[in-house]
Enzyme design. Structure first.
Site, PDB file in Angstrom:
ATOM      1  N   SER A  56       1.108  -1.018   0.091  1.00 53.12           N
ATOM      2  CA  SER A  56      -0.125   0.062   0.272  1.00 53.12           C
ATOM      3  C   SER A  56       1.079   0.984   0.361  1.00 53.12           C
ATOM      4  O   SER A  56       2.175   1.187   0.273  1.00 53.12           O
ATOM      5  CB  SER A  56      -0.639  -0.066   0.974  1.00 53.12           C
ATOM      6  OG  SER A  56      -0.292  -0.109   2.478  1.00 53.12           O
ATOM      7  N   ASP A  93      -0.885  -1.594  -4.327  1.00 52.93           N
ATOM      8  CA  ASP A  93      -2.841  -1.695  -3.770  1.00 52.93           C
ATOM      9  C   ASP A  93      -2.963  -0.274  -3.651  1.00 52.93           C
ATOM     10  O   ASP A  93      -2.044   0.627  -2.767  1.00 52.93           O
ATOM     11  CB  ASP A  93      -2.570  -2.260  -1.843  1.00 52.93           C
ATOM     12  CG  ASP A  93      -3.792  -2.288  -1.650  1.00 52.93           C
ATOM     13  OD1 ASP A  93      -5.081  -3.076  -2.016  1.00 52.93           O
ATOM     14  OD2 ASP A  93      -4.058  -2.966  -0.636  1.00 52.93           O
ATOM     15  N   HIS A 232     -12.462  -6.720  -2.159  1.00 55.76           N
ATOM     16  CA  HIS A 232     -11.319  -6.127  -0.715  1.00 55.76           C
ATOM     17  C   HIS A 232     -11.777  -6.090  -0.228  1.00 55.76           C
ATOM     18  O   HIS A 232     -12.970  -6.588   0.016  1.00 55.76           O
ATOM     19  CB  HIS A 232     -10.726  -4.033  -1.798  1.00 55.76           C
ATOM     20  CG  HIS A 232      -9.913  -3.662  -2.280  1.00 55.76           C
ATOM     21  ND1 HIS A 232      -8.948  -3.422  -2.307  1.00 55.76           N
ATOM     22  CD2 HIS A 232     -10.537  -4.278  -3.387  1.00 55.76           C
ATOM     23  CE1 HIS A 232      -8.037  -3.053  -2.737  1.00 55.76           C
ATOM     24  NE2 HIS A 232      -9.041  -3.903  -3.974  1.00 55.76           N
TER      25      HIS A 232
END
Ligand code: G3H
Ligand code: 13P
Ligand code: ZN
Length: 330
Positions: A56, A93, A232
Site C-alpha cells: 500500500s 494496492d 477488497h
C-alpha cells in the site's frame, strides 16, 4: 527502468485466467516487513499456492519502496531455496494517482491498482485508462475499482458503502482496458466492518453480520462473463485472535469481519483475487502481546517476532487451503 520479468515476478493476468477456470481465488496479502514476507512465502511454498504480494502507499512510506521491492525479489529466491518456486506478483494496492503507478512500474512491480473509485465515473475512466495505457506497454497488469467500500484505507475514510452498479461494469471494463475489477458488495477495510446493531445473533449468541450482496456479484458476472473480479476488505476478523489481544492488554471493541463461508462462496465465483491485511495484523498482534505478557524477561525482538511469524504462517495456510482454494495451484 527495472522490469519485473528480470526479478522473476509474474503479472496477474495468467494467474487470473487459471483461477477463473479452476474456481478459486489468488491470495493478495499485504506486507511491509520481513517477518510478514517470510510467513507469506513459507505458507505459499508449503501449500504450493500462487500469491500476490501487496504494497500500500502506507507500506511504501513505512518501509521504503526500494526495500520492499528488494524484499519481493528476495521472496522469489527464498521460494526457490525452500524447494518450490511459487508464482509471485508484486502489486501496488490502492494506487491513488498516475505517478505512484508509474513509479512502481518503473521500479519492478508487476501489477498496479489504480483506485479511482472516489472520482466521478467519467474521471475514474479517464485516470484508469491512462494508467492502463502506460502499464500495458510493460506487460504490467492493472486493477481498477468501481463502487466505494466503507472503512479506512490510508487517509481516505468512507462511512457508507456505495455498491458497484452492475450497469456500469461492462462499459468501464471496455473503455479502460483493465485486467481485473475491484467491486463493492458489502465488504469493507479494517477490523470493524459492521456495527453490532447491523448484526443478528445465532443460537450461541454470536454476532452474525449481514450477508454480502451476492445478487450484485451475480449481476456483474452476467455483464462481464469470465472477467476477473477482486474483493477488497475480505478479512474475517477471527474472534479467537481478538480475544487473545484483549486478554493480554488490547482494547479492540466490536471487531467483526466477513464470515469465511461467504468468502469461500465468492472464491468459487468470478472473484479471482481476495485481499487480506487486517487478519494478518490481528494474528501478529495477538502473538506478540501473548509472548510479551508470558515472558516479561525477554527483550530480544526475535523471541516475540518469531512466534508472531509462525502464527501468521498458520493463518495464511488456513486462508489458502480452507477459504480461497488456491493450494496446489502453483
Ligand atoms: O486497503 C488497505 C490495506 O489494508 C492497507 O492498509 O494503508 O494501512 O497500509 P494501510
Ligand atoms: P482487510 O482490511 O479486510 O484485510 O482488507 C485489506 C484490503 O482490502 C487491502 O487492499
Ligand atoms: Zn483494499
Amino acid at each position: 527502468m527495472i522490469s519485473y520479468k528480470d526479478l522473476g515476478l509474474v503479472n496477474g493476468k495468467e494467474l487470473f485466467a487459471k483461477a477463473m477456470a479452476g474456481r478459486y481465488a489468488i491470495p493478495a496479502f499485504n506486507f511491509n516487513n520481513l517477518e510478514q514476507l517470510q510467513a507469506i512465502v513459507q505458507a505459499c511454498v508449503e501449500t504450493k499456492s500462487p500469491v500476490i504480494l501487496q504494497v500500500s502507499a502506507g507500506a511504501r512510506k513505512y518501509a521504503n519502496q526500494t526495500l520492499l521491492r528488494f524484499l519481493a525479489q528476495g521472496a522469489v529466491e527464498y521460494s526457490k531455496e525452500l524447494g518450490f518456486k511459487v508464482p509471485i506478483v508484486l502489486h501496488l494496492d490502492h494506487g491513488a494517482d498516475f505517478d505512484i503507478c508509474k513509479s512502481c512500474i518503473e521500479s519492478g512491480f508487476s501489477s498496479v491498482m489504480i483506485d479511482g473509485s472516489h472520482l466521478s465515473y467519467e474521471e475514474n475512466i479517464k485516470l484508469t485508462r491512462k494508467v492502463v495505457e502506460y502499464a500495458h506497454k510493460y506487460d504490467v497488469s492493472v486493477e481498477g475499482e468501481l463502487g466505494v467500500l466503507a472503512g479506512v484505507e490510508d487517509d481516505v475514510s468512507h462511512e457508507h458503502h456505495t455498491y458497484t452498479e452492475p450497469d456500469e461494469v461492462e462499459d468501464f471494463v471496455k473503455k479502460t482496458g483493465v485486467d481485473s475489477l475491484a467491486i463493492s458488495i458489502g465488504t469493507s477495510h479494517g477490523a470493524n466492518k459492521f456495527k453490532p446493531e447491523q448484526c443478528t445473533r445465532d443460537a450461541n449468541g454470536i454476532l452474525v453480520p449481514p450477508p454480502l450482496r451476492f445478487d450484485i456479484l451475480e449481476e456483474i458476472e452476467k455483464r462481464i462473463p469470465g472477467f476477473p473480479i477482486v474483493l477488497h476488505g475480505a478479512s474475517s476478523v477471527p474472534q479467537d485472535l481478538v480475544a487473545t489481544i484483549n486478554k493480554y492488554g488490547g482494547a479492540l471493541k466490536d471487531a467483526i469481519g466477513i464470515p469465511e463461508e461467504q468468502l469461500r462462496k465468492a472464491a468459487a465465483s468470478a472473484v479471482c483475487k481476495i485481499n487480506i491485511d487486517s487478519d494478518g495484523r490481528l494474528a501478529m498482534t495477538a502473538a506478540i502481546r501473548e509472548q510479551l505478557a508470558l515472558h516479561p524477561e525477554e527483550f530480544d525482538p526475535r523471541k516475540y517476532l518469531g512466534p508472531a511469524r509462525d502464527a501468521l504462517k498458520e493463518l495464511y495456510k488456513h486462508k489458502i487451503t480452507d477459504v480461497l482454494g488456491s493450494a496446489e495451484k502453483a
